[in-house]
Design an enzyme around this catalytic site. Sequence first.
Site, PDB file in Angstrom:
ATOM      1  N   CYS A   1      42.073  15.278 -13.844  1.00 53.32           N
ATOM      2  CA  CYS A   1      42.144  16.395 -13.212  1.00 53.32           C
ATOM      3  C   CYS A   1      42.490  16.278 -11.634  1.00 53.32           C
ATOM      4  CB  CYS A   1      40.708  17.356 -13.225  1.00 53.32           C
ATOM      5  SG  CYS A   1      40.741  18.023 -14.864  1.00 53.32           S
TER       6      CYS A   1
HETATM    7  N1  LIG Z   1      39.798  16.297 -19.496  1.00 53.00           N
HETATM    8  C1  LIG Z   1      39.248  17.492 -18.844  1.00 53.00           C
HETATM    9  O1  LIG Z   1      38.285  17.367 -18.425  1.00 53.00           O
HETATM   10  C2  LIG Z   1      40.138  18.686 -18.503  1.00 53.00           C
HETATM   11  C3  LIG Z   1      39.485  19.711 -17.934  1.00 53.00           C
HETATM   12  C4  LIG Z   1      40.329  21.011 -17.684  1.00 53.00           C
HETATM   13  C5  LIG Z   1      41.614  20.928 -17.996  1.00 53.00           C
HETATM   14  N2  LIG Z   1      42.173  19.536 -18.628  1.00 53.00           N
HETATM   15  C6  LIG Z   1      43.613  19.782 -18.881  1.00 53.00           C
HETATM   16  O2  LIG Z   1      43.762  20.105 -20.268  1.00 53.00           O
HETATM   17  C7  LIG Z   1      45.154  19.375 -20.820  1.00 53.00           C
HETATM   18  C8  LIG Z   1      44.859  18.303 -21.807  1.00 53.00           C
HETATM   19  O3  LIG Z   1      43.964  17.311 -21.131  1.00 53.00           O
HETATM   20  P1  LIG Z   1      43.032  16.513 -22.026  1.00 53.00           P
HETATM   21  O4  LIG Z   1      42.156  15.774 -21.154  1.00 53.00           O
HETATM   22  O5  LIG Z   1      42.548  17.088 -23.248  1.00 53.00           O
HETATM   23  O6  LIG Z   1      44.144  15.148 -22.377  1.00 53.00           O
HETATM   24  P2  LIG Z   1      44.044  14.162 -23.649  1.00 53.00           P
HETATM   25  O7  LIG Z   1      44.878  13.208 -23.221  1.00 53.00           O
HETATM   26  O8  LIG Z   1      42.497  13.888 -23.836  1.00 53.00           O
HETATM   27  O9  LIG Z   1      44.262  14.893 -25.036  1.00 53.00           O
HETATM   28  C9  LIG Z   1      45.628  15.392 -25.175  1.00 53.00           C
HETATM   29  C10 LIG Z   1      46.063  15.207 -26.533  1.00 53.00           C
HETATM   30  O10 LIG Z   1      47.379  15.674 -26.818  1.00 53.00           O
HETATM   31  C11 LIG Z   1      47.990  14.917 -27.681  1.00 53.00           C
HETATM   32  N3  LIG Z   1      49.546  15.196 -27.689  1.00 53.00           N
HETATM   33  C12 LIG Z   1      50.378  14.500 -26.821  1.00 53.00           C
HETATM   34  N4  LIG Z   1      51.690  15.160 -27.097  1.00 53.00           N
HETATM   35  C13 LIG Z   1      51.428  16.316 -27.981  1.00 53.00           C
HETATM   36  C14 LIG Z   1      52.293  16.903 -28.678  1.00 53.00           C
HETATM   37  N5  LIG Z   1      53.453  17.094 -28.491  1.00 53.00           N
HETATM   38  N6  LIG Z   1      51.644  17.914 -29.672  1.00 53.00           N
HETATM   39  C15 LIG Z   1      50.284  17.863 -29.986  1.00 53.00           C
HETATM   40  N7  LIG Z   1      49.606  17.062 -29.198  1.00 53.00           N
HETATM   41  C16 LIG Z   1      50.020  16.173 -28.427  1.00 53.00           C
HETATM   42  C17 LIG Z   1      47.699  13.469 -27.221  1.00 53.00           C
HETATM   43  O11 LIG Z   1      48.026  12.579 -28.152  1.00 53.00           O
HETATM   44  C18 LIG Z   1      46.121  13.727 -26.737  1.00 53.00           C
HETATM   45  O12 LIG Z   1      45.232  13.199 -28.170  1.00 53.00           O
HETATM   46  C19 LIG Z   1      45.714  18.802 -19.418  1.00 53.00           C
HETATM   47  O13 LIG Z   1      46.589  19.617 -18.869  1.00 53.00           O
HETATM   48  C20 LIG Z   1      44.555  18.537 -18.419  1.00 53.00           C
HETATM   49  O14 LIG Z   1      44.861  18.795 -17.118  1.00 53.00           O
HETATM   50  C21 LIG Z   1      41.555  18.877 -18.805  1.00 53.00           C
END
Ligand SMILES: NC(=O)c1ccc[n+]([C@@H]2O[C@H](COP(=O)([O-])OP(=O)(O)OC[C@H]3O[C@@H](n4cnc5c(N)ncnc54)[C@H](O)[C@@H]3O)[C@@H](O)[C@H]2O)c1
Length: 418
Positions: free
Chosen positions: A263
């Site tokens: 983030c």
């Molecule tokens: N991690 C946090 O604390 C947090 C908090 C709030 C918001 N976010 C936001 O949420 C979103 C996801 O973050 P995250 O931390 O879960 O990421 P992450 O990397 O942990 O998980 C994302 C997943 O999406 C998968 N992926 C990639 N391409 C894909 C596709 N085409 N179809 C389906 N799955 C696919 C990846 O393999 C991965 O497992 C980002 O935009 C991030 O900024 C994250």
Amino acid sequence: MNQRPVKVAVLGQGYVGLPLAILATEAGHQVVGYDPDEVRVASLTEGRSYVEDVSDVRLAAALLKGYKASTQPTVLSNFDVAVITVPTPLTEGVPDLSFVLAATDTVADFLRPGRLVVLESTTYPGTTEELLGPSLESRTGLVAGIDFHLAYSPERIDPGNPQFNLANTPKLVAGITTQSLSMALDFYSSIIEKVVPVSRPREAELAKLIENTFRHVNIALVNEIAMFAHDLGVDIWEALDSASTKPFGFMRFNPGPGVGGHCLPIDPSYLSWHVQKSLGQKFRFVELANDINDHMPAYVVQRLMEGLNERQVPLRGSKVMLVGLTYKPNTSDLRESPGLQIANRLDALGADLLYVDSHVPLTTQIECVSLSAETIADMDAVVILTDHDDVDYRLIEQCARYVLDTRRRCYGPQVERL
Ligand SMILES: NC(=O)c1ccc[n+]([C@@H]2O[C@H](COP(=O)([O-])OP(=O)(O)OC[C@H]3O[C@@H](n4cnc5c(N)ncnc54)[C@H](O)[C@@H]3O)[C@@H](O)[C@H]2O)c1
């Protein structure tokens, strides 16, 4: 659950998507988690969670209730609600929406009239209406807001937070039409205690970026003060304790070795990129905050060199134990972690490194050890980078010759703080 069960497809089974999929399963929905990552899907199918907020016990119960993770897009067939929770990184400093667009294409292949698509990934204002909607329309021939419904709901998950989780953190929900909003509110209120309607997706998109930019800028402010305070001979931590006694108009942030995770190092730059592209203006606060927070790992290395120098130990060849490599306490998330940057710099400068971090898988190049009096006593320096709760800080105080503590967990004459 106060709404009827529906088929939910969650695209992306990471820190955001997996807790959502499990919570929706627990609420009685039929849930599939689609993720192209074969290792992650195999782990989930075998009942092994890689996200702290989802225990193996909860995952096992969800699997029994019908939750299914898959690398096959066909699991999306007949979905009622599709939620996109894929990464939104920066590539060469520019927002990279390729994951969102790829997930959108997958959704489009299974989108039928009357269904709801929600984007949860963090992104700049306008993405849902200007990118996602048209992309789904062009792939399906259906019209957003009429034939299918479209919403944005930013995730506020704080991995490792013992008090606030997905279910009890208020969730912003915005639809592109009244009906899209109403369908999204129905879905989220079936799993989350408090949902907060927002009139348009762009305000909800900006709200998420405001939250993260606020935190990023305030951490940079306190980091800059910490560097001055050290040179001025003032204890920043006691000054912060003192300022925190003010019951209004002040919110505490602590200094640290830099910012990490998916983030803070990324999201504010989505906003500054958008402002520059749309208005031709610089978002100066973000640029300054990036500059200060990016400098912190180098500052920690410099402080360590100075501390060792005072003890007549050159950094090259010195034995240094790093405590906590992840970017925040009590999680295993190494993404963008300043701890890794510090380790790389110290390694390049010739320090002999060990690390202690029970949350980190044993795949890093540095040797991982468990904390013992002998190992600590053998070190020239112990550097506290992230303060996991399972570390025995009293043992470090008792046995270490020199501690550089960036989190104020240790006390004593041999302890120097950021
Ligand atoms: N991690 C946090 O604390 C947090 C908090 C709030 C918001 N976010 C936001 O949420 C979103 C996801 O973050 P995250 O931390 O879960 O990421 P992450 O990397 O942990 O998980 C994302 C997943 O999406 C998968 N992926 C990639 N391409 C894909 C596709 N085409 N179809 C389906 N799955 C696919 C990846 O393999 C991965 O497992 C980002 O935009 C991030 O900024 C994250």
